[in-house]
Design an enzyme around this catalytic site. Structure first.
Site, PDB file in Angstrom:
ATOM      1  N   GLY A  84     -15.940  -6.757  11.535  1.00  0.00           N
ATOM      2  CA  GLY A  84     -15.121  -6.122  10.522  1.00  0.00           C
ATOM      3  C   GLY A  84     -15.381  -6.549   9.088  1.00  0.00           C
ATOM      4  N   ASP A 127     -10.485   2.249   1.720  1.00  0.00           N
ATOM      5  CA  ASP A 127     -10.618   1.606   3.032  1.00  0.00           C
ATOM      6  C   ASP A 127     -11.480   2.450   3.966  1.00  0.00           C
ATOM      7  OD1 ASP A 127      -9.173  -0.718   2.525  1.00  0.00           O
ATOM      8  OD2 ASP A 127      -7.261   0.198   3.082  1.00  0.00           O
ATOM      9  N   LYS A 151       0.807  -1.223   0.000  1.00  0.00           N
ATOM     10  CA  LYS A 151       0.000   0.000   0.000  1.00  0.00           C
ATOM     11  C   LYS A 151       0.842   1.275   0.000  1.00  0.00           C
ATOM     12  CE  LYS A 151      -4.193  -1.909   2.073  1.00  0.00           C
ATOM     13  NZ  LYS A 151      -5.222  -1.748   3.108  1.00  0.00           N
ATOM     14  N   ASN A 167      -1.896   3.591  21.549  1.00  0.00           N
ATOM     15  CA  ASN A 167      -0.951   2.668  20.939  1.00  0.00           C
ATOM     16  C   ASN A 167       0.168   2.328  21.912  1.00  0.00           C
ATOM     17  OD1 ASN A 167      -0.291   1.266  18.394  1.00  0.00           O
ATOM     18  ND2 ASN A 167       1.591   2.483  18.469  1.00  0.00           N
TER      19      ASN A 167
END
Length: 283
Positions: free
Chosen positions: A242, A105, A69, A154
């Site tokens: 998902g 996306d 990507k 994170n």
């Protein structure tokens, strides 16, 4: 002279696991379109050469997945706004001799929630778990839909800070130790990490501390109900798996390559769920 059959692809390394050929193959058959969509394994060292040969090999475009990507972002001639913002390309198309790169996306993420949790964007603040490539599309979707308080959590704080700087106003960075406090008033919890995938029993975060109106979604779709979603459902919260993100992100590409805007239907979902369950049964 009859028009040649339209050709598109998905490329990654590895790629055999991809369900995109089943999705696009379903639509090609459903709409009676003379075309093909195939999975092509391309090693990173060969990716640039592969892109240069798309036109001469008869392709109108295709999808790009891990690990290509970011390379696709660098190699295309032009990019759409979402690709520029996220720094990643998952969709390619040829237009007037130029190779374009786009990012669908974020549309997949938003479309999945639109279908299964209408009005979700008014449910902020949002906590986004993870700061990898997938989180960029999610953050872009949240911003596009007007969510004003987006909190990235994170393990490596620097990665979260990098994204908060990239996306600017409304986006903050936090370490995992802050998760419980951040969830206390959050209306959206989104897991973009791989925790919970393929039988991993780890919880990406504990939904016990969320308000009663919160919506919990996970971009992982194998298994369809991850440990996070199971814990949220047991807590009585609205959950969204998902799989819909995968289905909805495929729509814009199919429309570009094959000239028809397809519908994400319950029949298509059942087809892919059966495929997932068949794979899981083999393990």
């Amino acid at each position: 002279m009859a028009e040649a059959a339209r050709k598109a692809f998905v490329t990654g390394h590895p790629i055999a696991h991809s369900r995109s050929p089943k999705i696009h193959g379903y639509w090609l058959a459903k709409y009676g379109i003379d075309g093909s969509y195939q999975a092509i394994d391309v090693a990173p060292a060969d990716f640039a050469t592969f892109l240069k040969s798309l036109g001469e090999n008869g392709y109108r475009g295709g999808n790009v997945t891990i690990p290509h990507k970011e390379a696709a972002f660098a190699l295309v001639d032009r990019r759409d706004e979402a690709a520029e913002t996220t720094g990643a390309v998952n969709m390619l198309w040829l237009e007037e001799g130029a190779l374009w790169g786009g990012n669908s996306d974020w549309l997949g993420f938003a479309g999945n929630l639109d279908e299964h949790a209408p009005g979700w964007a008014g449910n902020g603040p949002a906590v986004v778990l993870g700061a990898g490539g997938a989180s960029r599309a999610v953050i872009h979707a949240l911003k596009q839909r007007g969510v004003k308080d987006i909190r990235i959590v994170n393990r490596t704080l620097a990665r979260a800070e990098e994204l908060s700087h990239r996306f600017g106003a409304c986006v903050s960075a936090h370490g995992v130790e802050a998760a419980a406090e951040l969830l206390a008033d959050a209306g959206l919890l989104i897991n973009t990490t791989s925790l919970g995938m393929h039988g991993d029993a780890s919880l990406a975060a504990d939904p016990a501390g969320l308000p009663d109106h919160a919506i919990v979604t996970d971009i992982v779709y194998v298994p369809l109900e991850t440990p996070l979603l199971a814990a949220a459902r047991a807590r009585g919260l609205k959950t969204v798996d998902g799989l819909g993100m995968l289905l909805h992100q495929a729509v814009p590409g199919f429309e570009r390559w094959f000239g028809m805007r397809p519908q994400v239907t319950p029949e298509l979902r059942r087809l892919i769920v059966a495929d997932i369950e068949g794979e899981t049964a083999k393990r």
